[in-house]
Motif scaffolding. Structure first.
Motif, PDB file in Angstrom:
ATOM      1  N   GLN A  35      -6.488  -7.967 -68.132  1.00 21.26           N
ATOM      2  CA  GLN A  35      -7.826  -8.274 -67.245  1.00 21.26           C
ATOM      3  C   GLN A  35      -7.585  -7.610 -65.637  1.00 21.26           C
ATOM      4  O   GLN A  35      -8.834  -7.304 -65.144  1.00 21.26           O
ATOM      5  N   VAL A  36      -6.453  -7.425 -65.210  1.00 19.22           N
ATOM      6  CA  VAL A  36      -6.393  -6.712 -63.992  1.00 19.22           C
ATOM      7  C   VAL A  36      -5.184  -5.484 -64.316  1.00 19.22           C
ATOM      8  O   VAL A  36      -4.088  -5.872 -64.724  1.00 19.22           O
ATOM      9  N   LEU A  37      -5.477  -4.460 -63.537  1.00 20.76           N
ATOM     10  CA  LEU A  37      -4.484  -3.477 -63.400  1.00 20.76           C
ATOM     11  C   LEU A  37      -4.010  -3.295 -61.791  1.00 20.76           C
ATOM     12  O   LEU A  37      -5.057  -3.141 -61.114  1.00 20.76           O
ATOM     13  N   LEU A  38      -2.886  -3.386 -61.457  1.00 20.93           N
ATOM     14  CA  LEU A  38      -2.488  -2.946 -60.017  1.00 20.93           C
ATOM     15  C   LEU A  38      -1.472  -1.919 -60.199  1.00 20.93           C
ATOM     16  O   LEU A  38      -0.563  -1.658 -60.910  1.00 20.93           O
ATOM     17  N   VAL A  39      -1.685  -0.732 -59.342  1.00 22.06           N
ATOM     18  CA  VAL A  39      -1.084   0.317 -59.250  1.00 22.06           C
ATOM     19  C   VAL A  39      -0.274   0.421 -57.523  1.00 22.06           C
ATOM     20  O   VAL A  39      -1.226   0.368 -56.772  1.00 22.06           O
ATOM     21  N   GLU A  40       0.814   0.543 -57.520  1.00 24.50           N
ATOM     22  CA  GLU A  40       1.591   0.674 -56.376  1.00 24.50           C
ATOM     23  C   GLU A  40       1.634   1.964 -56.056  1.00 24.50           C
ATOM     24  O   GLU A  40       2.296   3.033 -56.937  1.00 24.50           O
ATOM     25  N   GLY A  41       1.172   2.487 -54.855  1.00 25.93           N
ATOM     26  CA  GLY A  41       1.092   3.765 -54.514  1.00 25.93           C
ATOM     27  C   GLY A  41       2.605   4.360 -53.943  1.00 25.93           C
ATOM     28  O   GLY A  41       3.542   3.401 -54.088  1.00 25.93           O
ATOM     29  N   ARG A  93      -8.148 -15.688 -52.325  1.00 30.78           N
ATOM     30  CA  ARG A  93      -8.886 -16.686 -52.949  1.00 30.78           C
ATOM     31  C   ARG A  93     -10.169 -16.162 -53.726  1.00 30.78           C
ATOM     32  O   ARG A  93     -10.901 -16.781 -54.035  1.00 30.78           O
ATOM     33  N   LEU A  94     -10.026 -14.913 -53.970  1.00 32.32           N
ATOM     34  CA  LEU A  94     -11.060 -14.127 -55.081  1.00 32.32           C
ATOM     35  C   LEU A  94     -10.782 -14.856 -56.385  1.00 32.32           C
ATOM     36  O   LEU A  94      -9.583 -14.785 -56.699  1.00 32.32           O
ATOM     37  N   SER A  95     -11.931 -14.950 -57.110  1.00 32.21           N
ATOM     38  CA  SER A  95     -11.895 -15.436 -58.420  1.00 32.21           C
ATOM     39  C   SER A  95     -12.050 -14.179 -59.526  1.00 32.21           C
ATOM     40  O   SER A  95     -12.489 -13.289 -59.097  1.00 32.21           O
ATOM     41  N   PRO A  96     -11.530 -14.604 -60.535  1.00 30.46           N
ATOM     42  CA  PRO A  96     -11.631 -13.332 -61.756  1.00 30.46           C
ATOM     43  C   PRO A  96     -12.906 -12.516 -61.580  1.00 30.46           C
ATOM     44  O   PRO A  96     -12.975 -11.590 -61.671  1.00 30.46           O
ATOM     45  N   GLN A  97     -14.154 -13.585 -61.315  1.00 29.89           N
ATOM     46  CA  GLN A  97     -15.470 -13.035 -61.485  1.00 29.89           C
ATOM     47  C   GLN A  97     -15.648 -12.043 -60.201  1.00 29.89           C
ATOM     48  O   GLN A  97     -16.321 -11.189 -60.280  1.00 29.89           O
ATOM     49  N   ASP A  98     -15.006 -12.499 -59.125  1.00 31.68           N
ATOM     50  CA  ASP A  98     -15.182 -11.629 -57.895  1.00 31.68           C
ATOM     51  C   ASP A  98     -14.378 -10.225 -57.977  1.00 31.68           C
ATOM     52  O   ASP A  98     -14.898  -9.299 -57.630  1.00 31.68           O
ATOM     53  N   ALA A 142       3.885  -6.978 -56.030  1.00 34.53           N
ATOM     54  CA  ALA A 142       4.556  -8.120 -56.644  1.00 34.53           C
ATOM     55  C   ALA A 142       3.862  -9.432 -56.559  1.00 34.53           C
ATOM     56  O   ALA A 142       3.850 -10.472 -57.379  1.00 34.53           O
ATOM     57  N   ALA A 143       3.518  -9.712 -54.987  1.00 39.01           N
ATOM     58  CA  ALA A 143       2.949 -11.126 -54.731  1.00 39.01           C
ATOM     59  C   ALA A 143       1.518 -11.240 -55.683  1.00 39.01           C
ATOM     60  O   ALA A 143       1.375 -12.280 -55.871  1.00 39.01           O
ATOM     61  N   LEU A 144       0.876 -10.295 -55.701  1.00 38.38           N
ATOM     62  CA  LEU A 144      -0.310 -10.409 -56.169  1.00 38.38           C
ATOM     63  C   LEU A 144      -0.427 -10.393 -57.594  1.00 38.38           C
ATOM     64  O   LEU A 144      -0.986 -11.122 -58.366  1.00 38.38           O
ATOM     65  N   ALA A 145       0.379  -9.612 -58.181  1.00 39.77           N
ATOM     66  CA  ALA A 145       0.991  -9.861 -59.674  1.00 39.77           C
ATOM     67  C   ALA A 145       1.509 -11.242 -60.110  1.00 39.77           C
ATOM     68  O   ALA A 145       0.967 -11.835 -60.760  1.00 39.77           O
ATOM     69  N   ARG A 146       2.130 -11.687 -59.114  1.00 39.39           N
ATOM     70  CA  ARG A 146       2.520 -13.259 -59.430  1.00 39.39           C
ATOM     71  C   ARG A 146       1.546 -14.182 -59.291  1.00 39.39           C
ATOM     72  O   ARG A 146       1.557 -15.353 -59.994  1.00 39.39           O
ATOM     73  N   LEU A 147       0.662 -14.010 -58.282  1.00 38.42           N
ATOM     74  CA  LEU A 147      -0.450 -14.979 -58.153  1.00 38.42           C
ATOM     75  C   LEU A 147      -1.338 -14.914 -59.286  1.00 38.42           C
ATOM     76  O   LEU A 147      -1.761 -16.213 -60.082  1.00 38.42           O
ATOM     77  N   LEU A 148      -1.971 -13.848 -59.584  1.00 42.26           N
ATOM     78  CA  LEU A 148      -2.632 -13.546 -60.783  1.00 42.26           C
ATOM     79  C   LEU A 148      -2.197 -14.237 -61.915  1.00 42.26           C
ATOM     80  O   LEU A 148      -2.920 -14.893 -62.896  1.00 42.26           O
ATOM     81  N   ALA A 149      -0.812 -13.973 -62.165  1.00 42.97           N
ATOM     82  CA  ALA A 149      -0.424 -14.285 -63.474  1.00 42.97           C
ATOM     83  C   ALA A 149       0.010 -15.822 -63.475  1.00 42.97           C
ATOM     84  O   ALA A 149      -0.397 -16.436 -64.550  1.00 42.97           O
ATOM     85  N   ARG A 150       0.094 -16.281 -62.472  1.00 47.10           N
ATOM     86  CA  ARG A 150       0.341 -17.969 -62.138  1.00 47.10           C
ATOM     87  C   ARG A 150      -1.063 -18.650 -62.695  1.00 47.10           C
ATOM     88  O   ARG A 150      -0.948 -19.654 -63.289  1.00 47.10           O
ATOM     89  N   ARG A 151      -2.187 -17.794 -62.473  1.00 49.36           N
ATOM     90  CA  ARG A 151      -3.578 -18.314 -62.532  1.00 49.36           C
ATOM     91  C   ARG A 151      -3.920 -17.967 -64.288  1.00 49.36           C
ATOM     92  O   ARG A 151      -5.022 -18.289 -64.468  1.00 49.36           O
ATOM     93  N   GLY A 152      -2.924 -17.253 -64.757  1.00 50.13           N
ATOM     94  CA  GLY A 152      -3.363 -17.324 -66.253  1.00 50.13           C
ATOM     95  C   GLY A 152      -4.194 -15.933 -66.574  1.00 50.13           C
ATOM     96  O   GLY A 152      -4.373 -15.591 -67.967  1.00 50.13           O
ATOM     97  N   LEU A 153      -4.176 -14.978 -65.546  1.00 52.40           N
ATOM     98  CA  LEU A 153      -4.803 -13.784 -65.948  1.00 52.40           C
ATOM     99  C   LEU A 153      -3.521 -12.738 -66.574  1.00 52.40           C
ATOM    100  O   LEU A 153      -2.499 -12.608 -66.236  1.00 52.40           O
ATOM    101  N   ALA A 154      -4.008 -11.987 -67.243  1.00 52.59           N
ATOM    102  CA  ALA A 154      -3.300 -10.970 -67.953  1.00 52.59           C
ATOM    103  C   ALA A 154      -3.249  -9.464 -67.055  1.00 52.59           C
ATOM    104  O   ALA A 154      -4.290  -9.018 -66.800  1.00 52.59           O
ATOM    105  N   VAL A 155      -2.265  -9.331 -66.426  1.00 54.72           N
ATOM    106  CA  VAL A 155      -1.841  -8.344 -65.411  1.00 54.72           C
ATOM    107  C   VAL A 155      -0.946  -7.263 -65.850  1.00 54.72           C
ATOM    108  O   VAL A 155       0.208  -7.643 -66.284  1.00 54.72           O
ATOM    109  N   ARG A 156      -1.356  -6.233 -65.662  1.00 59.73           N
ATOM    110  CA  ARG A 156      -0.188  -4.980 -65.846  1.00 59.73           C
ATOM    111  C   ARG A 156      -0.063  -4.215 -64.650  1.00 59.73           C
ATOM    112  O   ARG A 156      -1.260  -3.966 -63.748  1.00 59.73           O
TER     113      ARG A 156
END
Length: 459
Positions: A85-91, A221-226, A24-38
């Protein structure tokens, strides 16, 4: 057809390590940076997805290679990768627990694994834990796609240094999260408290606290390119995807109870009913809403025990349900829906509340888990059997002879399944602690919402 985007599967050695908070934290962080996260949740779970949906701003589906099948998993990942742009799967549970496990999912779909380890009470042992997670059964199954390790519950910078130095170079240190009450997600007996129960502002404050802490780690601290360079995954459209079901529920309206007492609803089940042609109408018993005009009713699981006085006061709705049943119309009640449809619900404080009385059962809340595990409801009708799961803290007292009994999935820790009950005089009124995955057997699902059968028959 292939869709490509960055992806991670967030796993751990066991439950309780902080996977949900990190996802949830990672999704929130990436979404705040404007990335489309599922975000996806692996395995059966109704509560974690509420937090992931709030964090990402997007709907959250479950992935389960046993309930839904591998083709269903691949189809959902492919569809999401076309938009995100990013997919996150919780195990689910520990990385290698279950069959199929989160590690199986990672291997089959090429998902790099981020291992979250609660390291508050360890130091150099983190190296052994990470090594075991990464290399367990490697000789038999091949290498596990790997992203790195994130230590959780770390006491200090010195503690973090010991943990980082314990890792082998290839195990990849991705940072440490500190002990912090501000970023803890609240829990109760069935799991996390649903995000909406805290209120949007309070829930987002917790997510932002967790996202802010994660932003200070190498991972944060990783960028979208990273992300693309490290963890880009190709998601192919499965060649064995099941055909669209026949619209066997076309022209039928299914009412669905949906509020804080009846919130355990897989989005995939809503999708499955719509794919079968049903028109869905939602209503809230807690808000005092009447049963909508409908051909069938679905009472999902949830927390009726937390709202027993309000549900007991809905004598008007109980009368409407009786009229519905007297007309021969089906009712399917699962989990908490079963408790509401019974005669009485005894809460943990010992107080008995009258419920809606269509099923002659009395439910008693228990201090410990009374049933869990993957299940199959096999029937005599054409179809493979409904697959699903059970997870409940209630026991029933009833003289009813079950209509049917689910069968535990292979490898289950429980030897007995869950009873399926039908109401005397109303064979189309059925309930169980079993939560089915509707798409696993569309024929049986249609029967749940269309047919009345005599006791002893099966879907």
């Amino acid at each position: 057809m292939v869709a490509t985007c960055a992806a991670l599967l967030v796993a751990a050695p066991a439950s309780g390590q902080g996977k949900t908070t990190v996802v949830a934290a990672l999704a929130r962080l990436l979404a705040r940076r404007g990335l489309a996260v599922r975000v996806f949740k692996s395995g059966p779970d109704f509560l974690d997805p509420f937090w992931h949906e709030l964090a990402s701003g997007q709907p959250v589906d479950n992935l389960d290679g046993w309930m839904g099948g591998e083709a269903d998993v691949r189809l959902r990942l492919h569809a999401a990768a076309r938009q995100a742009q990013v997919l996150l799967v919780e195990g689910v549970m520990g990385l290698h627990d279950g069959s199929p496990s989160s590690a199986d999912l990672a291997r089959r779909c090429g998902l790099p694994v981020l291992a979250v380890v609660q390291a508050g009470a360890m130091a150099q042992t983190l190296g052994a834990v990470a090594h075991g997670l990464r290399h367990y059964r490697e000789a038999e199954l091949g290498p596990l796609p790997w992203a790195g390790v994130l230590a959780n519950g770390v006491a200090s910078e010195g503690h973090a240094r010991l943990l980082r130095e314990a890792l082998a170079p290839g195990d990849t240190w991705l940072g440490a999260l500190p002990r912090s009450e501000a970023m803890q997600l609240p829990e109760r007996h069935l799991g996390l408290v649903a995000a909406r129960e805290l209120g949007r502002d309070a829930a987002l404050a917790r997510l932002d606290a967790a996202a802010d802490a994660l932003a200070e780690t190498p991972l944060g601290r990783l960028s979208p390119q990273d992300w693309r360079a490290r963890w880009q995954v190709d998601f192919a459209l499965p060649v064995d995807a099941p055909p669209a079901p026949q619209p066997l529920l076309a022209g039928r309206t299914v009412a669905v109870a949906r509020d804080a007492a009846f919130s355990f609803i897989y989005p995939a089940n809503v999708q499955a009913l719509k794919a079968l042609g049903a028109r869905l109408v939602f209503f809230s018993p807690l808000a005092g809403e009447a049963l909508p005009a409908c051909d069938a009713l679905w009472l999902p699981g949830g927390y009726p025990e937390l709202h027993a006085p309000a549900l007991a006061a809905r004598t008007d709705l109980a009368g409407q349900l009786r009229e519905h049943a007297n007309a021969g119309k089906p009712i399917w009640a699962e989990g908490g829906g079963l408790l509401a449809l019974g005669e009485a619900l005894v809460t943990r404080d010992g107080q008995a509340w009258p419920m809606w009385g269509l099923l002659p059962v009395r439910a008693q809340m228990q201090p410990r888990l009374s049933g869990l595990g993957m299940q199959t409801w096999e029937g005599a009708r054409a179809g493979s059997g409904l697959r699903g799961h059970a997870f409940h803290f209630a026991r029933l007292q009833t003289a009813l002879v079950p209509l049917a009994q689910t069968r535990p999935a292979p490898g289950s820790v429980r030897e007995q399944g869950e009873a399926i009950h039908a109401a005397p005089g109303w064979p189309a009124v059925r309930g169980s602690f079993f939560h089915p995955w509707f798409a696993s057997d569309p024929v049986a699902t249609v029967a749940l919402f269309t047919e009345a059968r005599e006791p002893g028959a099966r879907p």
